[in-house]
Scaffold this motif. Structure first.
Motif, PDB file in Angstrom:
ATOM      1  N   GLY A   1      -1.125  10.996   9.435  1.00 56.71           N
ATOM      2  CA  GLY A   1      -0.084  10.234   8.748  1.00 56.71           C
ATOM      3  C   GLY A   1       1.074   9.888   9.648  1.00 56.71           C
ATOM      4  O   GLY A   1       2.199   9.771   9.184  1.00 56.71           O
TER       5      GLY A   1
ATOM      6  N   GLY B   1      16.157  16.667   2.077  1.00 62.08           N
ATOM      7  CA  GLY B   1      14.877  16.551   2.772  1.00 62.08           C
ATOM      8  C   GLY B   1      14.824  17.421   4.013  1.00 62.08           C
ATOM      9  O   GLY B   1      13.831  18.103   4.260  1.00 62.08           O
TER      10      GLY B   1
ATOM     11  N   LEU C   1      10.165   9.121  -4.086  1.00 66.05           N
ATOM     12  CA  LEU C   1       9.765   8.762  -5.452  1.00 66.05           C
ATOM     13  C   LEU C   1      10.526   9.575  -6.479  1.00 66.05           C
ATOM     14  O   LEU C   1      11.071   9.026  -7.442  1.00 66.05           O
ATOM     15  CB  LEU C   1       8.263   9.037  -5.613  1.00 66.05           C
ATOM     16  CG  LEU C   1       7.318   7.859  -5.463  1.00 66.05           C
ATOM     17  CD1 LEU C   1       5.921   8.265  -5.853  1.00 66.05           C
ATOM     18  CD2 LEU C   1       7.780   6.707  -6.330  1.00 66.05           C
ATOM     19  N   VAL C   2      10.577  10.918  -6.271  1.00 65.36           N
ATOM     20  CA  VAL C   2      11.242  11.780  -7.243  1.00 65.36           C
ATOM     21  C   VAL C   2      12.732  11.469  -7.317  1.00 65.36           C
ATOM     22  O   VAL C   2      13.303  11.365  -8.404  1.00 65.36           O
ATOM     23  CB  VAL C   2      11.011  13.258  -6.897  1.00 65.36           C
ATOM     24  CG1 VAL C   2      11.927  14.150  -7.707  1.00 65.36           C
ATOM     25  CG2 VAL C   2       9.571  13.621  -7.154  1.00 65.36           C
ATOM     26  N   MET C   3      13.351  11.265  -6.156  1.00 64.74           N
ATOM     27  CA  MET C   3      14.785  10.997  -6.164  1.00 64.74           C
ATOM     28  C   MET C   3      15.092   9.688  -6.870  1.00 64.74           C
ATOM     29  O   MET C   3      16.069   9.592  -7.622  1.00 64.74           O
ATOM     30  CB  MET C   3      15.315  10.979  -4.725  1.00 64.74           C
ATOM     31  CG  MET C   3      15.418  12.383  -4.167  1.00 64.74           C
ATOM     32  SD  MET C   3      15.616  12.380  -2.399  1.00 64.74           S
ATOM     33  CE  MET C   3      15.642  14.144  -2.087  1.00 64.74           C
ATOM     34  N   LEU C   4      14.246   8.668  -6.652  1.00 64.00           N
ATOM     35  CA  LEU C   4      14.476   7.396  -7.328  1.00 64.00           C
ATOM     36  C   LEU C   4      14.252   7.546  -8.828  1.00 64.00           C
ATOM     37  O   LEU C   4      14.982   6.974  -9.635  1.00 64.00           O
ATOM     38  CB  LEU C   4      13.560   6.316  -6.758  1.00 64.00           C
ATOM     39  CG  LEU C   4      13.853   5.903  -5.312  1.00 64.00           C
ATOM     40  CD1 LEU C   4      12.864   4.857  -4.839  1.00 64.00           C
ATOM     41  CD2 LEU C   4      15.280   5.379  -5.170  1.00 64.00           C
TER      42      LEU C   4
ATOM     43  N   VAL D   1       5.394  11.609   6.650  1.00 64.24           N
ATOM     44  CA  VAL D   1       5.547  10.400   5.842  1.00 64.24           C
ATOM     45  C   VAL D   1       5.256  10.708   4.382  1.00 64.24           C
ATOM     46  O   VAL D   1       5.958  10.241   3.478  1.00 64.24           O
ATOM     47  CB  VAL D   1       4.608   9.292   6.360  1.00 64.24           C
ATOM     48  CG1 VAL D   1       4.505   8.168   5.358  1.00 64.24           C
ATOM     49  CG2 VAL D   1       5.119   8.762   7.686  1.00 64.24           C
ATOM     50  N   ILE D   2       4.211  11.514   4.155  1.00 67.14           N
ATOM     51  CA  ILE D   2       3.829  11.807   2.776  1.00 67.14           C
ATOM     52  C   ILE D   2       4.881  12.686   2.106  1.00 67.14           C
ATOM     53  O   ILE D   2       5.255  12.448   0.952  1.00 67.14           O
ATOM     54  CB  ILE D   2       2.410  12.418   2.757  1.00 67.14           C
ATOM     55  CG1 ILE D   2       1.434  11.299   3.151  1.00 67.14           C
ATOM     56  CG2 ILE D   2       2.072  13.008   1.398  1.00 67.14           C
ATOM     57  CD1 ILE D   2      -0.007  11.629   3.112  1.00 67.14           C
TER      58      ILE D   2
ATOM     59  N   PRO E   1       7.360  16.628  -6.277  1.00 69.75           N
ATOM     60  CA  PRO E   1       7.154  15.286  -5.712  1.00 69.75           C
ATOM     61  C   PRO E   1       5.685  14.949  -5.495  1.00 69.75           C
ATOM     62  O   PRO E   1       5.271  13.826  -5.774  1.00 69.75           O
ATOM     63  CB  PRO E   1       7.900  15.352  -4.376  1.00 69.75           C
ATOM     64  CG  PRO E   1       8.956  16.353  -4.587  1.00 69.75           C
ATOM     65  CD  PRO E   1       8.369  17.381  -5.489  1.00 69.75           C
TER      66      PRO E   1
ATOM     67  N   VAL F   1       4.220  14.032  -8.720  1.00 69.81           N
ATOM     68  CA  VAL F   1       4.685  12.703  -9.132  1.00 69.81           C
ATOM     69  C   VAL F   1       3.892  11.621  -8.395  1.00 69.81           C
ATOM     70  O   VAL F   1       3.501  10.607  -8.982  1.00 69.81           O
ATOM     71  CB  VAL F   1       6.201  12.553  -8.888  1.00 69.81           C
ATOM     72  CG1 VAL F   1       6.647  11.123  -9.083  1.00 69.81           C
ATOM     73  CG2 VAL F   1       6.974  13.484  -9.812  1.00 69.81           C
ATOM     74  N   VAL F   2       3.630  11.849  -7.099  1.00 70.37           N
ATOM     75  CA  VAL F   2       2.837  10.879  -6.333  1.00 70.37           C
ATOM     76  C   VAL F   2       1.440  10.768  -6.923  1.00 70.37           C
ATOM     77  O   VAL F   2       0.923   9.659  -7.128  1.00 70.37           O
ATOM     78  CB  VAL F   2       2.766  11.287  -4.843  1.00 70.37           C
ATOM     79  CG1 VAL F   2       1.693  10.488  -4.126  1.00 70.37           C
ATOM     80  CG2 VAL F   2       4.107  11.082  -4.174  1.00 70.37           C
TER      81      VAL F   2
ATOM     82  N   ILE G   1       7.843  10.197   1.381  1.00 67.64           N
ATOM     83  CA  ILE G   1       7.717   9.251   0.268  1.00 67.64           C
ATOM     84  C   ILE G   1       7.634   9.980  -1.074  1.00 67.64           C
ATOM     85  O   ILE G   1       8.111   9.466  -2.078  1.00 67.64           O
ATOM     86  CB  ILE G   1       6.528   8.272   0.414  1.00 67.64           C
ATOM     87  CG1 ILE G   1       5.236   9.028   0.589  1.00 67.64           C
ATOM     88  CG2 ILE G   1       6.750   7.257   1.502  1.00 67.64           C
ATOM     89  CD1 ILE G   1       4.114   8.409  -0.169  1.00 67.64           C
ATOM     90  N   SER G   2       7.061  11.191  -1.094  1.00 70.34           N
ATOM     91  CA  SER G   2       7.028  11.900  -2.376  1.00 70.34           C
ATOM     92  C   SER G   2       8.439  12.264  -2.813  1.00 70.34           C
ATOM     93  O   SER G   2       8.784  12.116  -3.986  1.00 70.34           O
ATOM     94  CB  SER G   2       6.150  13.151  -2.356  1.00 70.34           C
ATOM     95  OG  SER G   2       5.504  13.330  -1.157  1.00 70.34           O
ATOM     96  N   MET G   3       9.258  12.723  -1.847  1.00 70.48           N
ATOM     97  CA  MET G   3      10.632  13.047  -2.217  1.00 70.48           C
ATOM     98  C   MET G   3      11.375  11.791  -2.652  1.00 70.48           C
ATOM     99  O   MET G   3      12.138  11.802  -3.611  1.00 70.48           O
ATOM    100  CB  MET G   3      11.351  13.721  -1.051  1.00 70.48           C
ATOM    101  CG  MET G   3      11.074  15.199  -0.989  1.00 70.48           C
ATOM    102  SD  MET G   3      12.206  16.055   0.085  1.00 70.48           S
ATOM    103  CE  MET G   3      11.570  15.630   1.654  1.00 70.48           C
TER     104      MET G   3
ATOM    105  N   PHE H   1      13.550   7.443   5.479  1.00 70.35           N
ATOM    106  CA  PHE H   1      13.154   7.136   4.113  1.00 70.35           C
ATOM    107  C   PHE H   1      14.239   7.478   3.100  1.00 70.35           C
ATOM    108  O   PHE H   1      14.386   6.800   2.093  1.00 70.35           O
ATOM    109  CB  PHE H   1      11.875   7.891   3.741  1.00 70.35           C
ATOM    110  CG  PHE H   1      10.627   7.235   4.249  1.00 70.35           C
ATOM    111  CD1 PHE H   1       9.947   6.304   3.477  1.00 70.35           C
ATOM    112  CD2 PHE H   1      10.127   7.541   5.497  1.00 70.35           C
ATOM    113  CE1 PHE H   1       8.803   5.693   3.942  1.00 70.35           C
ATOM    114  CE2 PHE H   1       8.984   6.928   5.976  1.00 70.35           C
ATOM    115  CZ  PHE H   1       8.315   6.001   5.197  1.00 70.35           C
TER     116      PHE H   1
END
Lengths: 273, 305
Positions: free
Chosen positions: B242, A140, A123-126, A115-116, B47, B50-51, A119-121, A211
């Protein structure tokens, strides 16, 4: 005289048998209930039917998802195997400072919560203004497939007899020619094995696809969507069974090829050792 | 390169030296791995950075205010809802890693010491279910534990219970069972590898010197396989904290874990910075827990000798 061991083999074999049952039993219920006439998966079984399978090809959304999965799986398998070949070759052939750290970084997605990573990917893609699509899913999947590809390929590349390459170079082949005509044929089974493993992982992967996809669904996302409707369960079980069979077939072929590759380079020990 | 070489040795030697450098092992090796490394840097390291950056910012409806703040961390650590979810996730992942390691150890031991010529076949047999879709394996537990599921209908058919039990599904035990099953193979492999490295003559020596099998296991084999136990525990603990699918499918209200709420922050709740802070907090705390586990196992290992 061999040392007596803690716990006799008899007890352990019984335990091993029970453990295998524990591992396989839950998975076996999917195919069992996918050929049962009742719409809810419960005992006693009501009767044999292939109706749920016959309905599958008549569902356009499912066919789209299958097609998407195929595209994503093939692209992810090829990309991650190419990147895996470069990295595995570098790790097994050369010695340089930072090698272990780089290896650790490339293998990291294996032990991070998905999940982490997802979501990090995301964020960067957005942030980069990339619109979510099957392409972002491929990006991904490649990241999480590379560690598996590396593991398979390293076991195929290790123990590779360097003198063969040196002989080829001495006889006037270029570096690329040597790779193509000497190295590649030796490690071809490992490469095909890596392609199959990566394809299977991509085919089954849910979180990252969930995601990173836009409106297009892959098969696991399609299944996830169907799970909300109790009446759709038998169809999902049938589809799940087909996916299970596909994964098992692909992984068995991959493992056989990997062993052949390891034997060719006279390297004992396997994918896991 | 050329600038640095200016006015120094004649051009030919410089070129030769440059070629030698380009053909040197480190440069070639590094050049070969750089595409893969670059990929990991762009799609994993960047990434994550960025997080981390987001976790210090604030969400204002559709825009993000980039002034530094620790407010998200305050919320993540003190709001009861997030604190409870975090604790539950840590508890579940710790329990799952304990169960998987304890259940996996005898199997790894069996394969390593009694597997004979069929070691790789055994390993293959055990890892095969792991290669099937994770989503499907979780789904099959939903089928087994459900109100009208396999276990309830089976037990009723056998006359053991009169009406379906609701205690099986939609709680944290269901999450623990499902995760233990899903991660079983992951725990076996590292333990097996470390057991393979145990020098069999040491076990023999202990027995010859009068240790009974149990004592020689506890004092020789078990401590020597500690590295495998450690990696098995970590390889299960960190990803399961997670987990998103299992709590969502079989967890119900009482089995919700931190990943579900992280997902919500990036989806419905649309509070990216809070989601980011929750992710960073989870990773930090699980790393601490992992570190503590390593320390405890190492201490036990030293005490056993």
């Amino acid at each position: 005289m061999r040392a007596r061991r803690f716990l006799p083999g008899g007890w352990l074999s019984t335990y091993a048998f029970l453990y295998i049952v524990f591992l396989y039993l839950p998975v076996i219920f999917l195919p069992v209930f996918s050929i049962n006439t009742a719409a809810t998966p419960k005992f006693p079984l009501t009767g044999f039917t292939l109706q749920w399978y016959e309905d599958l090809p008549r569902t356009p959304a499912l066919l789209d998802a299958a097609w998407n999965s195929l595209i994503v799986g093939v692209s992810a398998a090829i990309l991650s195997t190419v990147l895996g070949i470069l990295a595995a070759r570098s790790i097994t052939r050369y010695r340089y400072p930072g090698r272990r750290a780089i290896n650790g970084l490339i293998m990291a997605p294996l032990v991070l919560p998905e999940v982490i990573v997802a979501i990090s990917m995301l964020l960067v893609m957005l942030q980069l203004g990339l619109s979510l699509s099957l392409f972002t899913v491929v990006l991904g999947h490649v990241l999480i497939c590379i560690p598996y590809s590396m593991t398979v390929l390293t076991s195929g590349f290790e123990g590779f007899d360097r003198s063969l390459e040196e002989a080829s170079a001495d006889l006037g082949e270029s570096a690329f020619g040597t790779f193509r005509r000497v190295t590649l044929p030796m490690v071809a089974p490992a490469i095909i094995s890596s392609l199959l493993v990566c394809f299977t992982i991509s085919l089954d992967e849910f979180i990252i696809a969930f995601f990173l996809t836009g409106t297009e669904a892959t098969l696991p996302i399609y299944i996830w969507g169907q799970l909300r409707f109790a009446s759709k369960l038998p169809g999902v079980l049938a589809l799940g069974t087909l996916l299970l069979v596909a994964s098992l077939l692909l992984m068995t072929i991959a493992e056989m090829l990997r062993r052949r590759a390891a034997r060719r380079t006279q390297n004992e020990g396997g994918l896991y050792a | 390169m050329t600038v640095a070489a200016e006015g120094l040795p004649p051009l030919r030697t410089t070129r030769a030296r440059r070629n030698a450098l380009l053909q040197s092992e480190p440069v070639q090796g590094f050049a070969l791995i750089s595409p893969t490394l670059l990929y990991a840097l762009i799609l994993l390291v960047l990434p994550i950075l960025v997080v981390i950056a987001h976790s210090f910012w604030t969400q204002h409806y559709l825009t993000i205010d980039r002034t530094f703040t620790l407010e998200n961390y305050r919320v993540a650590l003190t709001e009861p809802i997030y604190r409870d979810l975090l604790w539950r996730s840590l508890y579940i992942s710790l329990t799952v890693s304990l169960f998987t390691v304890v259940l996996a150890y005898p199997i790894a031991y069996f394969i390593s010491f009694h597997g004979g010529r069929h070691k790789s076949l055994w390993l293959f047999l055990i890892t095969i279910p792991f290669w099937t879709s994770y989503l499907l394996r979780v789904m099959s537990w939903k089928v087994i534990l459900g109100y009208n599921g396999v276990l309830n209908s089976g037990l009723m058919g056998l006359g053991i219970i009169d009406e379906p039990s609701t205690a099986l599904l939609y709680n944290s035990s269901a999450v623990i069972i499902t995760l233990t099953h899903a991660w079983a193979a992951f725990a076996i492999l590292p333990i097996f590898v470390s057991l393979e490295k145990v020098d069999r003559t040491l076990v023999e020596a202990a027995t010859d010197l009068g240790d009974d099998p149990l004592r020689s296991f506890l004092r020789v084999t078990l401590p020597l396989s500690a590295p495998g136990i450690i990696s098995a525990a970590l390889i299960v603990m960190i990803p399961t904290v997670g987990d998103y699918v299992t709590p969502k499918l079989v967890g119900g209200k009482d089995g919700v874990m931190i990943a579900n709420t992280i997902q919500a922050q990036f989806g419905k709740a649309a509070n990216w910075p809070l989601g980011a802070a929750l992710s960073v907090t989870t990773m930090l705390i699980v790393s601490l827990m992992a570190g503590a586990t390593v320390l405890i196992i190492r201490t036990l290992q030293r005490m056993a000798r």
